[in-house]
Write an enzyme that holds these catalytic residues in place. Structure first.
Site, PDB file in Angstrom:
ATOM      1  CB  SER A   1      -0.873   0.012   1.253  1.00 52.71           C
ATOM      2  OG  SER A   1      -1.521   1.264   1.370  1.00 52.71           O
TER       3      SER A   1
ATOM      4  CE1 TYR B   1      -3.711  -2.308   5.318  1.00 53.73           C
ATOM      5  CE2 TYR B   1      -3.304   0.010   4.848  1.00 53.73           C
ATOM      6  CZ  TYR B   1      -3.574  -1.277   4.408  1.00 53.73           C
ATOM      7  OH  TYR B   1      -3.698  -1.534   3.049  1.00 53.73           O
TER       8      TYR B   1
HETATM    9  P1  NAP Z   1     -11.526  -6.340   0.264  1.00 53.43           P
HETATM   10  O1  NAP Z   1     -12.461  -5.710  -0.716  1.00 53.43           O
HETATM   11  O2  NAP Z   1     -11.848  -6.236   1.719  1.00 53.43           O
HETATM   12  O3  NAP Z   1     -11.346  -7.885  -0.108  1.00 53.43           O
HETATM   13  C1  NAP Z   1     -10.507  -8.656   0.726  1.00 53.43           C
HETATM   14  C2  NAP Z   1     -10.350 -10.033   0.186  1.00 53.43           C
HETATM   15  O4  NAP Z   1      -9.457 -10.746   1.042  1.00 53.43           O
HETATM   16  C3  NAP Z   1     -11.649 -10.829   0.164  1.00 53.43           C
HETATM   17  O5  NAP Z   1     -11.636 -11.690  -0.942  1.00 53.43           O
HETATM   18  C4  NAP Z   1     -11.566 -11.631   1.466  1.00 53.43           C
HETATM   19  O6  NAP Z   1     -12.251 -12.888   1.394  1.00 53.43           O
HETATM   20  C5  NAP Z   1     -10.085 -11.929   1.505  1.00 53.43           C
HETATM   21  N1  NAP Z   1      -9.622 -12.267   2.850  1.00 53.43           N
HETATM   22  C6  NAP Z   1      -9.769 -11.562   4.006  1.00 53.43           C
HETATM   23  N2  NAP Z   1      -9.195 -12.231   5.014  1.00 53.43           N
HETATM   24  C7  NAP Z   1      -8.681 -13.377   4.485  1.00 53.43           C
HETATM   25  C8  NAP Z   1      -7.983 -14.484   5.016  1.00 53.43           C
HETATM   26  N3  NAP Z   1      -7.680 -14.559   6.315  1.00 53.43           N
HETATM   27  N4  NAP Z   1      -7.639 -15.504   4.173  1.00 53.43           N
HETATM   28  C9  NAP Z   1      -7.965 -15.453   2.858  1.00 53.43           C
HETATM   29  N5  NAP Z   1      -8.612 -14.425   2.299  1.00 53.43           N
HETATM   30  C10 NAP Z   1      -8.966 -13.399   3.101  1.00 53.43           C
HETATM   31  O7  NAP Z   1     -10.036  -5.773   0.140  1.00 53.43           O
HETATM   32  P2  NAP Z   1      -9.345  -4.814  -0.959  1.00 53.43           P
HETATM   33  O8  NAP Z   1      -9.711  -3.418  -0.647  1.00 53.43           O
HETATM   34  O9  NAP Z   1      -9.569  -5.352  -2.309  1.00 53.43           O
HETATM   35  O10 NAP Z   1      -7.800  -4.985  -0.543  1.00 53.43           O
HETATM   36  C11 NAP Z   1      -7.019  -6.036  -1.067  1.00 53.43           C
HETATM   37  C12 NAP Z   1      -5.545  -5.788  -0.731  1.00 53.43           C
HETATM   38  O11 NAP Z   1      -5.172  -4.510  -1.241  1.00 53.43           O
HETATM   39  C13 NAP Z   1      -5.239  -5.753   0.763  1.00 53.43           C
HETATM   40  O12 NAP Z   1      -3.979  -6.357   0.987  1.00 53.43           O
HETATM   41  C14 NAP Z   1      -5.176  -4.266   1.072  1.00 53.43           C
HETATM   42  O13 NAP Z   1      -4.384  -3.989   2.193  1.00 53.43           O
HETATM   43  C15 NAP Z   1      -4.572  -3.756  -0.206  1.00 53.43           C
HETATM   44  N6  NAP Z   1      -4.851  -2.326  -0.454  1.00 53.43           N
HETATM   45  C16 NAP Z   1      -6.136  -1.884  -0.587  1.00 53.43           C
HETATM   46  C17 NAP Z   1      -6.359  -0.541  -0.821  1.00 53.43           C
HETATM   47  C18 NAP Z   1      -7.747   0.016  -0.973  1.00 53.43           C
HETATM   48  O14 NAP Z   1      -7.882   1.254  -0.914  1.00 53.43           O
HETATM   49  N7  NAP Z   1      -8.767  -0.789  -1.199  1.00 53.43           N
HETATM   50  C19 NAP Z   1      -5.280   0.342  -0.929  1.00 53.43           C
HETATM   51  C20 NAP Z   1      -3.983  -0.151  -0.789  1.00 53.43           C
HETATM   52  C21 NAP Z   1      -3.778  -1.491  -0.563  1.00 53.43           C
HETATM   53  P3  NAP Z   1     -13.737 -13.060   2.019  1.00 53.43           P
HETATM   54  O15 NAP Z   1     -14.588 -12.139   1.175  1.00 53.43           O
HETATM   55  O16 NAP Z   1     -14.053 -14.484   1.820  1.00 53.43           O
HETATM   56  O17 NAP Z   1     -13.647 -12.605   3.429  1.00 53.43           O
END
Ligand code: NAP
Length: 253
Positions: free
Chosen positions: A146, A159
């Site tokens: 991130s 985080y």
């Molecule tokens: P999200 O919409 O919350 O989706 C999270 C995904 O991870 C879901 O498929 C969830 O599965 C899965 N997950 C959660 N806990 C898990 C576990 N213990 N084992 C296996 N799968 C798990 O998240 P996102 O916003 O797309 O973020 C994805 C990544 O990008 C993360 O690493 C986050 O830190 C990074 N990121 C996000 C942003 C942002 O602004 N969105 C910015 C920078 C970085 P279930 O649905 O089955 O729970």
């Protein structure tokens, strides 16, 4: 020279946390480029099944595998199911991650361990398992870090620390694994509209407005802004890149 051949034909990719958000779109892009994809999820079977349906409808190959990737035994299960289904593993996208923000007085052991167990320990253990399964041709591991690893906004100490740790892991393991032709790079997204972001209430927040006002390209991102870079880092187009952190943030630093 430009070629229209698919970039990941014959490859097998595991994408953790691919039932929604950034991981789901990465899984779809990799499948569209010819990879057979393992769509990992923790609890949303429905979300994972929707991703599989879309991939197969478009002529791609994918299976869903439930596994909590903060747990070593479940990581082993994920990789053995992948191997059973497709016979090999070439690409790991360490995308599963959680973000919980809190001022210092709200930080607890649970808040710390939950995020470090998945975002850092799970990422390291999944990488360890991937390396065990890659063949002598090597492989590519992509960590979803991130922009917070370096911008470290207020109220995100834990985080942001997990993602700073991810960047250090990327640089260290790239050095360690390079001689085996295993590459590790990270993508460091800015704020991206996802289910997770909506759930924590950030989509309609002042924080979003503030981020947008400081972003040269004037908007937050979509998962489609991120996925092509994951395909690039998985493919031979990036054959001489390892240990890099690729910021995709609309120019925000
Ligand atoms: P999200 O919409 O919350 O989706 C999270 C995904 O991870 C879901 O498929 C969830 O599965 C899965 N997950 C959660 N806990 C898990 C576990 N213990 N084992 C296996 N799968 C798990 O998240 P996102 O916003 O797309 O973020 C994805 C990544 O990008 C993360 O690493 C986050 O830190 C990074 N990121 C996000 C942003 C942002 O602004 N969105 C910015 C920078 C970085 P279930 O649905 O089955 O729970």
């Amino acid at each position: 020279m430009r070629t229209t051949a698919k970039k990941l034909t014959g490859k097998v990719a595991i994408v953790t946390g691919a039932s929604k958000g950034i991981g789901a779109v990465i899984a779809k892009h990799m499948a569209a480029e010819g990879a057979a994809v393992i769509v990992n999820y923790a609890s949303s079977k429905e979300g994972a099944d929707r991703v599989i349906t879309e991939i197969t409808r478009n002529g791609g190959k994918a299976i869903a595998v439930q596994a909590n990737v903060a747990k070593q035994a479940e990581i082993k299960h994920l990789f053995s199911e992948a191997k059973k289904a497709f016979g090999r593993i070439d690409i790991l996208v360490n995308n599963a991650g959680i973000y919980e923000f809190s001022p210092l007085e709200g930080v607890t052991e649970e808040h710390f361990r939950k995020q470090f167990d998945l975002n850092v320990l799970g990422l390291i253990l999944a990488s360890k398992e991937a390396v065990r399964h890659f063949d002598c041709a090597g492989g590519s591991i992509i960590n979803i870090s991130s922009v917070a690893s370096t911008t470290a906004p207020a109220n995100t100490s834990v985080y942001s620390a997990t993602k700073a740790a991810v960047d250090a892991v990327t640089r260290s393991l790239a050095k360690e694994l390079g001689p085996r032709n295993i590459r590790m790079n990270s993508i460091n997204p800015g704020m991206v509209e996802t289910d997770g972001l909506r759930t924590v209430g950030l989509m309609e927040s002042d924080f979003r407005k503030e981020v947008e006002s400081r972003t040269p390209l004037g908007r937050i991102g979509q998962a489609e802004d991120i996925a092509p870079a994951a395909v690039f880092l998985a493919s031979s187009d990036s054959a001489w890149m390892t240990g890099e952190t690729l910021y995709i943030t609309g120019g925000l630093r």
